[in-house]
Design a protein around this motif. Structure first.
Motif, PDB file in Angstrom:
ATOM      1  N   ARG A 404      -4.385  -0.609   9.350  1.00  0.00           N
ATOM      2  CA  ARG A 404      -3.020  -0.091   9.304  1.00  0.00           C
ATOM      3  C   ARG A 404      -2.842   0.936  10.409  1.00  0.00           C
ATOM      4  NH1 ARG A 404      -1.233   1.024   3.003  1.00  0.00           N
ATOM      5  NH2 ARG A 404      -1.697  -1.072   2.168  1.00  0.00           N
ATOM      6  N   ASN A 405      -1.792   0.767  11.202  1.00  0.00           N
ATOM      7  CA  ASN A 405      -1.508   1.692  12.290  1.00  0.00           C
ATOM      8  C   ASN A 405      -0.709   2.874  11.754  1.00  0.00           C
ATOM      9  OD1 ASN A 405      -0.483   3.047  14.566  1.00  0.00           O
ATOM     10  ND2 ASN A 405      -0.588   1.193  15.797  1.00  0.00           N
ATOM     11  N   CYS A 406      -1.414   3.981  11.542  1.00  0.00           N
ATOM     12  CA  CYS A 406      -0.805   5.197  10.994  1.00  0.00           C
ATOM     13  C   CYS A 406      -1.086   6.405  11.882  1.00  0.00           C
ATOM     14  CB  CYS A 406      -1.344   5.468   9.589  1.00  0.00           C
ATOM     15  SG  CYS A 406      -1.060   4.137   8.392  1.00  0.00           S
ATOM     16  N   GLU A 407      -1.474   6.166  13.119  1.00  0.00           N
ATOM     17  CA  GLU A 407      -1.932   7.264  13.962  1.00  0.00           C
ATOM     18  C   GLU A 407      -0.855   8.285  14.292  1.00  0.00           C
ATOM     19  OE1 GLU A 407      -5.127   8.061  14.623  1.00  0.00           O
ATOM     20  OE2 GLU A 407      -5.199   6.507  13.103  1.00  0.00           O
ATOM     21  N   HIS A 408       0.406   7.884  14.206  1.00  0.00           N
ATOM     22  CA  HIS A 408       1.490   8.833  14.439  1.00  0.00           C
ATOM     23  C   HIS A 408       1.539   9.901  13.348  1.00  0.00           C
ATOM     24  CE1 HIS A 408       2.863   5.553  11.928  1.00  0.00           C
ATOM     25  NE2 HIS A 408       3.823   6.324  11.440  1.00  0.00           N
ATOM     26  N   LEU A 409       0.822   9.678  12.246  1.00  0.00           N
ATOM     27  CA  LEU A 409       0.811  10.619  11.126  1.00  0.00           C
ATOM     28  C   LEU A 409      -0.503  11.380  11.008  1.00  0.00           C
ATOM     29  CD1 LEU A 409       2.534   8.332   8.469  1.00  0.00           C
ATOM     30  CD2 LEU A 409       3.567  10.238   9.722  1.00  0.00           C
ATOM     31  N   THR A 410      -1.381  11.214  11.988  1.00  0.00           N
ATOM     32  CA  THR A 410      -2.671  11.883  11.913  1.00  0.00           C
ATOM     33  C   THR A 410      -2.483  13.397  11.833  1.00  0.00           C
ATOM     34  OG1 THR A 410      -4.845  12.073  12.956  1.00  0.00           O
ATOM     35  CG2 THR A 410      -2.957  12.052  14.423  1.00  0.00           C
ATOM     36  N   GLY A 411      -3.277  14.025  10.974  1.00  0.00           N
ATOM     37  CA  GLY A 411      -3.178  15.473  10.803  1.00  0.00           C
ATOM     38  C   GLY A 411      -2.122  15.904   9.809  1.00  0.00           C
ATOM     39  N   THR A 412      -1.414  14.941   9.193  1.00  0.00           N
ATOM     40  CA  THR A 412      -0.395  15.270   8.200  1.00  0.00           C
ATOM     41  C   THR A 412      -0.799  14.725   6.835  1.00  0.00           C
ATOM     42  OG1 THR A 412       0.964  13.269   8.357  1.00  0.00           O
ATOM     43  CG2 THR A 412       1.303  14.969  10.041  1.00  0.00           C
ATOM     44  N   ASP A 413      -0.115  15.209   5.793  1.00  0.00           N
ATOM     45  CA  ASP A 413      -0.379  14.727   4.440  1.00  0.00           C
ATOM     46  C   ASP A 413       0.046  13.270   4.260  1.00  0.00           C
ATOM     47  OD1 ASP A 413      -1.349  17.219   3.773  1.00  0.00           O
ATOM     48  OD2 ASP A 413       0.562  17.924   2.950  1.00  0.00           O
ATOM     49  N   LEU A 414       0.926  12.795   5.137  1.00  0.00           N
ATOM     50  CA  LEU A 414       1.433  11.428   5.022  1.00  0.00           C
ATOM     51  C   LEU A 414       0.457  10.381   5.534  1.00  0.00           C
ATOM     52  CD1 LEU A 414       5.099  12.100   6.182  1.00  0.00           C
ATOM     53  CD2 LEU A 414       4.366  11.477   3.875  1.00  0.00           C
ATOM     54  N   PHE A 415      -0.552  10.826   6.272  1.00  0.00           N
ATOM     55  CA  PHE A 415      -1.523   9.883   6.827  1.00  0.00           C
ATOM     56  C   PHE A 415      -2.201   9.080   5.717  1.00  0.00           C
ATOM     57  CE2 PHE A 415      -5.862   8.887   8.313  1.00  0.00           C
ATOM     58  CZ  PHE A 415      -5.559   8.151   9.450  1.00  0.00           C
ATOM     59  N   ALA A 416      -2.650   9.758   4.681  1.00  0.00           N
ATOM     60  CA  ALA A 416      -3.324   9.083   3.572  1.00  0.00           C
ATOM     61  C   ALA A 416      -2.390   8.118   2.866  1.00  0.00           C
ATOM     62  CB  ALA A 416      -3.869  10.107   2.581  1.00  0.00           C
ATOM     63  N   SER A 417      -1.135   8.509   2.681  1.00  0.00           N
ATOM     64  CA  SER A 417      -0.165   7.641   2.030  1.00  0.00           C
ATOM     65  C   SER A 417       0.068   6.374   2.839  1.00  0.00           C
ATOM     66  CB  SER A 417       1.158   8.389   1.837  1.00  0.00           C
ATOM     67  OG  SER A 417       2.149   7.538   1.321  1.00  0.00           O
ATOM     68  N   CYS A 418       0.179   6.528   4.150  1.00  0.00           N
ATOM     69  CA  CYS A 418       0.380   5.385   5.036  1.00  0.00           C
ATOM     70  C   CYS A 418      -0.811   4.429   4.973  1.00  0.00           C
ATOM     71  CB  CYS A 418       0.592   5.877   6.467  1.00  0.00           C
ATOM     72  SG  CYS A 418       0.778   4.580   7.713  1.00  0.00           S
ATOM     73  N   LYS A 419      -2.003   4.990   4.912  1.00  0.00           N
ATOM     74  CA  LYS A 419      -3.224   4.183   4.917  1.00  0.00           C
ATOM     75  C   LYS A 419      -3.498   3.493   3.579  1.00  0.00           C
ATOM     76  CE  LYS A 419      -5.347   4.655   9.005  1.00  0.00           C
ATOM     77  NZ  LYS A 419      -5.779   3.489   9.828  1.00  0.00           N
ATOM     78  N   THR A 420      -3.033   4.063   2.486  1.00  0.00           N
ATOM     79  CA  THR A 420      -3.479   3.575   1.174  1.00  0.00           C
ATOM     80  C   THR A 420      -2.382   3.051   0.258  1.00  0.00           C
ATOM     81  OG1 THR A 420      -3.324   5.802   0.204  1.00  0.00           O
ATOM     82  CG2 THR A 420      -5.425   5.192   1.228  1.00  0.00           C
ATOM     83  N   ALA A 421      -1.117   3.289   0.578  1.00  0.00           N
ATOM     84  CA  ALA A 421      -0.025   2.901  -0.328  1.00  0.00           C
ATOM     85  C   ALA A 421      -0.040   1.396  -0.600  1.00  0.00           C
ATOM     86  CB  ALA A 421       1.315   3.308   0.268  1.00  0.00           C
ATOM     87  N   ASN A 422       0.219   1.022  -1.841  1.00  0.00           N
ATOM     88  CA  ASN A 422       0.289  -0.401  -2.196  1.00  0.00           C
ATOM     89  C   ASN A 422       1.540  -1.050  -1.623  1.00  0.00           C
ATOM     90  OD1 ASN A 422      -2.120  -0.433  -3.675  1.00  0.00           O
ATOM     91  ND2 ASN A 422      -1.088   0.344  -5.495  1.00  0.00           N
ATOM     92  N   ALA A 423       2.671  -0.358  -1.730  1.00  0.00           N
ATOM     93  CA  ALA A 423       3.925  -0.853  -1.164  1.00  0.00           C
ATOM     94  C   ALA A 423       4.138  -0.182   0.189  1.00  0.00           C
ATOM     95  CB  ALA A 423       5.086  -0.552  -2.099  1.00  0.00           C
ATOM     96  N   VAL A 424       4.162  -0.957   1.250  1.00  0.00           N
ATOM     97  CA  VAL A 424       4.287  -0.392   2.592  1.00  0.00           C
ATOM     98  C   VAL A 424       5.577  -0.858   3.247  1.00  0.00           C
ATOM     99  CG1 VAL A 424       1.800  -0.253   2.925  1.00  0.00           C
ATOM    100  CG2 VAL A 424       3.016  -2.306   3.643  1.00  0.00           C
ATOM    101  N   THR A 425       6.070  -0.003   4.162  1.00  0.00           N
ATOM    102  CA  THR A 425       7.201  -0.360   5.010  1.00  0.00           C
ATOM    103  C   THR A 425       6.720  -0.298   6.445  1.00  0.00           C
ATOM    104  OG1 THR A 425       8.749   0.605   3.425  1.00  0.00           O
ATOM    105  CG2 THR A 425       9.563   0.215   5.656  1.00  0.00           C
ATOM    106  N   LEU A 426       7.077  -1.311   7.213  1.00  0.00           N
ATOM    107  CA  LEU A 426       6.575  -1.431   8.576  1.00  0.00           C
ATOM    108  C   LEU A 426       7.734  -1.519   9.557  1.00  0.00           C
ATOM    109  CD1 LEU A 426       5.038  -3.788   6.590  1.00  0.00           C
ATOM    110  CD2 LEU A 426       3.350  -3.483   8.391  1.00  0.00           C
ATOM    111  N   GLY A 427       7.504  -1.017  10.776  1.00  0.00           N
ATOM    112  CA  GLY A 427       8.529  -1.094  11.805  1.00  0.00           C
ATOM    113  C   GLY A 427       8.141  -0.273  13.012  1.00  0.00           C
ATOM    114  N   GLU A 428       9.132  -0.037  13.866  1.00  0.00           N
ATOM    115  CA  GLU A 428       8.910   0.787  15.053  1.00  0.00           C
ATOM    116  C   GLU A 428       9.118   2.253  14.700  1.00  0.00           C
ATOM    117  OE1 GLU A 428       7.410   1.686  17.511  1.00  0.00           O
ATOM    118  OE2 GLU A 428       8.134   0.404  19.154  1.00  0.00           O
ATOM    119  N   LEU A 429       8.536   3.142  15.487  1.00  0.00           N
ATOM    120  CA  LEU A 429       8.578   4.575  15.187  1.00  0.00           C
ATOM    121  C   LEU A 429       9.859   5.222  15.697  1.00  0.00           C
ATOM    122  CD1 LEU A 429       4.872   5.471  16.057  1.00  0.00           C
ATOM    123  CD2 LEU A 429       5.833   4.740  13.863  1.00  0.00           C
ATOM    124  N   THR A 430      10.987   4.698  15.258  1.00  0.00           N
ATOM    125  CA  THR A 430      12.263   5.298  15.622  1.00  0.00           C
ATOM    126  C   THR A 430      12.529   6.504  14.730  1.00  0.00           C
ATOM    127  OG1 THR A 430      13.540   3.962  14.071  1.00  0.00           O
ATOM    128  CG2 THR A 430      13.153   3.020  16.258  1.00  0.00           C
TER     129      THR A 430
END
Length: 465
Positions: A404-430
């Motif tokens: 899972r590409n979550c590198e834009h969230l590295t160093g934040t609390d959201l990084f873990a959520s992006c990496k592990t969430a069962n329901a994910v939303t995907l797209g461009e980083l707008t």
């Protein structure tokens, strides 16, 4: 992390890079070993967030084994391509700290190359050649910045099934560790691309040149600065580009050169993605910016009579799509309307086609697509820069892929959520996407992959004559 975000972070940072911090990281690489690390493979490495943070802090995979060395191959020579492949694999084995890590990722291309043998990382990122049965043409594929030839495993199989042989190139500074891009020069990339392109035109009768992002810029740059002789012109049937690097989305991209004088990295990550670097050296941004300056529309002069097939996203946050459209308009203008039927701009748009006004009407063979009938459709917001070349079924980057590409969230609390969430939303980083979905996963596969293949096959049919 997108290049856009990276450059914004870089300009906000005024801290001077301290060599003592770099030395500490190098030492950490030498002393950081655990039983867990030794048992990892390229799939399980994605699952332990504590371990990921340790890898990031220690720089375990950021630095090359034994210090950065150049590949033992002379790109200025006329050696056979098979010699290059041997040298590239040896280089990866010698420099990449994950080279011999078990990697149970099976693609149709890896099956063609290795049958059922147990795979290591080196097997999946090394450049390769696939010969098609009843060969009617051949294509060279050049990857993008921080990527590797794995990016073309899906496309390569599709080409071979069409009777088109495939070669891929590993750009200097890639396939080992992010540290290798700290001192690289875009002239090194251009020399490697020149070798591979000349080799193609020498070895095959019908040739296509393809590139993703930086690889696309290298193809355009070569054709713009090197006059093809009559035989080469007859052999070159067309160019295929995916998210071609034309101009950085970040307005301050030019500043990467100056940032690189004071610090090596704009972003330091865990580098757990076996197929590309997650850490981003400042010099890498500076060099791709210099390359893109060479192919500004007003500088294009040598692209006459070369049909093109281009895939671009309306919301690309790495590359400025308007600049790509302007480049294509200039290219088309040099070719003339008689060649229009051989060109195809495959454009992912959600809100219309306003950006295409610069293109002549004869080139607006552009379709907006809807995703239907697949489980991932409702989870995909739009098409990211990183998306076009990978099929939804890709075992690493696809819908059910291991990464899972979550590198834009590295160093934040959201990084873990992006990496592990069962329901994910995907797209461009707008900005809009990140506002509505703070733990957004950057899309790494193409929901319209089969439709793109159909268009690509049509392009080849129209140009292979």
């Amino acid at each position: 992390m997108s290049v856009n975000t990276i450059f914004k972070k870089a300009m906000l940072s005024t801290a001077v890079f301290f060599t003592s911090a770099f030395s500490a990281n190098v030492f950490a690489v030498n002393v950081f070993t655990t039983k867990a690390a030794s048992s990892l493979n390229c799939v399980t490495i994605n699952n332990d967030l504590v371990q990921i943070e340790k890898f990031k802090q220690a720089g375990t995979y950021r630095f090359a084994k034994g210090g950065v060395q150049r590949i033992n191959f002379d790109f200025a020579s006329e050696q056979p391509f098979k010699n290059y492949l041997v040298a590239a694999r040896a280089h990866i084995n010698a420099q990449n700290p994950k080279a011999n890590m078990p990697c149970p990722i099976k693609t149709e291309t890896s099956k063609r190359l290795y049958a059922d043998k147990p795979l290591q990382v080196v097997d999946l990122i090394t450049p390769f050649e696939l010969k098609a049965v009843n060969e009617k043409a051949a294509v060279l594929l050049i990857h993008g910045l921080t990527d590797s030839p794995y990016l073309f495993h899906d496309l390569a199989n599709s080409f071979v099934e069409q009777g088109i042989s495939v070669r891929t190139l590993l750009l200097p500074g890639h396939g080992t560790a992010a540290e290798a891009l700290v001192d690289i020069d875009q002239a090194d990339w251009r020399q490697a691309a020149s070798y591979a392109i000349k080799s193609m035109l020498n070895d095959f009768d019908n040739v296509y040149l393809g590139g993703f992002s930086t690889g696309g810029a290298l193809v355009v740059d070569y054709l713009n600065h090197n006059a093809l002789n009559e035989t080469e012109q007859q052999k070159l049937k067309g160019v295929m580009l995916w998210s071609p690097a034309s101009e950085a989305k970040a307005g301050m991209a030019w500043a990467a050169k100056y940032v690189s004088w004071f610090q090596d990295y704009l972003d330091e990550a865990a580098d757990i993605d076996f197929a590309k670097y997650e850490s981003f050296p400042a010099n890498a941004g500076a060099q791709v910016h210099a390359l893109m300056k060479r192919i500004e529309p007003q500088k294009l002069k040598g692209l006459r009579n070369i049909p093109f097939f281009v895939v671009a996203s309306e919301v690309d946050q790495t590359i400025e799509t308007d600049a790509t459209v302007n480049m294509l308009a200039r290219w088309h203008g040099q070719n003339g309307a008689a060649q229009a039927q051989d060109k195809l701009v495959y454009y992912y748009a959600n809100k219309g086609e306003d950006q295409l006004n610069a293109l002549p009407n004869s080139l607006k063979t552009v379709t907006t697509f809807s995703c239907a009938g697949q489980v991932y459709c409702e989870s995909v917001l739009d098409i990211a820069h990183t998306s076009p070349t990978n099929a939804p079924s890709n075992p690493h980057y696809g819908w059910q892929g291991s990464y899972r590409n979550c590198e834009h969230l590295t160093g934040t609390d959201l990084f873990a959520s992006c990496k592990t969430a069962n329901a994910v939303t995907l797209g461009e980083l707008t900005e809009a996407n990140l506002e509505t979905t703070p733990n957004l996963q950057r899309l790494t596969f193409n929901p319209y992959y089969d439709q793109m293949l159909e268009q690509m096959q049509g392009f080849i049919k129209s140009t292979l004559r």
